[in-house]
Design a protein around this motif. Structure first.
Motif, mmCIF file in Angstrom:
data_model
loop_
_atom_site.group_PDB
_atom_site.id
_atom_site.type_symbol
_atom_site.label_atom_id
_atom_site.label_comp_id
_atom_site.label_asym_id
_atom_site.label_seq_id
_atom_site.Cartn_x
_atom_site.Cartn_y
_atom_site.Cartn_z
ATOM 1 N N ASP B 81 -2.189 39.975 5.369
ATOM 2 C CA ASP B 81 -2.487 40.624 6.659
ATOM 3 C C ASP B 81 -1.945 39.865 7.856
ATOM 4 O OD1 ASP B 81 -3.606 43.137 6.953
ATOM 5 O OD2 ASP B 81 -5.502 42.480 6.081
ATOM 6 N N LEU B 82 -0.865 39.115 7.647
ATOM 7 C CA LEU B 82 -0.285 38.369 8.762
ATOM 8 C C LEU B 82 0.866 39.139 9.404
ATOM 9 C CD1 LEU B 82 -0.322 34.811 7.161
ATOM 10 C CD2 LEU B 82 -1.820 35.684 8.970
ATOM 11 N N GLN B 102 -3.876 39.165 13.360
ATOM 12 C CA GLN B 102 -4.151 37.908 12.640
ATOM 13 C C GLN B 102 -2.933 36.999 12.616
ATOM 14 O OE1 GLN B 102 -6.275 37.729 8.893
ATOM 15 N NE2 GLN B 102 -6.931 39.859 9.152
#
Lengths: 148, 148
Positions: B81-82, B102
DNA sequence: TCACATTTAATTGTTCGCAATTGAATCCCG
DNA sequence: CGGGATTCAATTGCGAACAATTAAATGTGA
């Protein structure tokens, strides 16, 4: 230096080193293809041409690699008939790595490699040696921190 | 230099660079573990923090890596989720890489990393930058030969 | 317009690199 | 002497790194 500047890719010496290592690898590739070696295999052969009949551990210390990396690599060199792996009789924990006749003979073919690399680096031997000494000093300081 | 000397491991600048890259990797490891990143993933994030919403190709040119390396790595960053991978509508051959919230936020946690590395290298910023410039110049000369 | 070349990511297969673990041999100390 | 600690190589699992190939989209020239 501000954190913003410190995080810039261009300012990272580690990235400079990382990307230069890959550049070297790519320059070596066509030269080593002729010897049937990969770059890490070439480093192992360089080490063995200096001193063979040594345990895996000794090789690992000279190259900063562990058995997880070396064992499969050495098996490939053995399959290529360049080295022989023999369990030591004096200490059966150790596996001694010795060059075969072919392994010794390959050294002659390898003699022209450094000259080609020197040409590609487009730099004097004096300058390269100076850089090398600085980089090695940096490496040794980094490794010293790891050893603590 | 005699061929014998040229083949000595200690005289090889390529080995100096190779082994220093690994030493950096080992020093970075514990720092990056806290960010949940590997070292190559960290380099990708550094590049994206400077400029994101870019095709894979752009990232590859900045990091000297190809899609064979980047595609699986980017999938892992997406799974964490980066980043987000989106096929471009303007040119459907391209996949655009953008940071998620994030991914942006991780930058704050990463700010302390360069300082830690600087300490480990036990060297002044000035000296490191001078070395970096020399190494980059060498890298660029090597890459120039490859481009021919 | 249409065939052909080029560009772009993804995929496949091989080789590193390392952490963590295993098993066997050796060491060391009580 | 004996038992626990240490050493050494091998193994397992994961993540790069790259060559070679593939498939789809786009570009180009006749």
């Amino acid at each position: 230096m501000a954190a913003d500047q410190a995080l810039r890719l261009d300012n990272q010496i580690c990235f400079a080193v990382y990307s230069t290592a890959h550049a070297f690898n790519r320059v070596y590739k066509p030269l080593l293809d002729r010897l049937g070696l990969t770059y890490p295999q070439y480093l192992v052969m360089l080490a063995l041409w200096e001193r063979d009949d040594v345990p895996v551990k000794d090789l690992g210390e000279r190259l900063f690699l562990d058995s997880g990396t070396l064992t499969p690599l050495l098996k490939r060199l053995e399959a290529a008939d360049l080295i022989k792996r023999t369990r030591s009789t004096a200490d059966e924990r150790q596996v001694l790595i010795a060059l075969t006749a072919q392994g010794h003979a390959l050294r002659d073919k390898a003699k022209s490699v450094p000259q080609s690399i020197l040409a590609a680096s487009d730099c004097s031997v004096r300058e390269l040696m100076a850089m090398k000494n600085e980089i090695v000093a940096l490496r040794d300081r980094l490794n010293a921190v790891l050893g603590e």
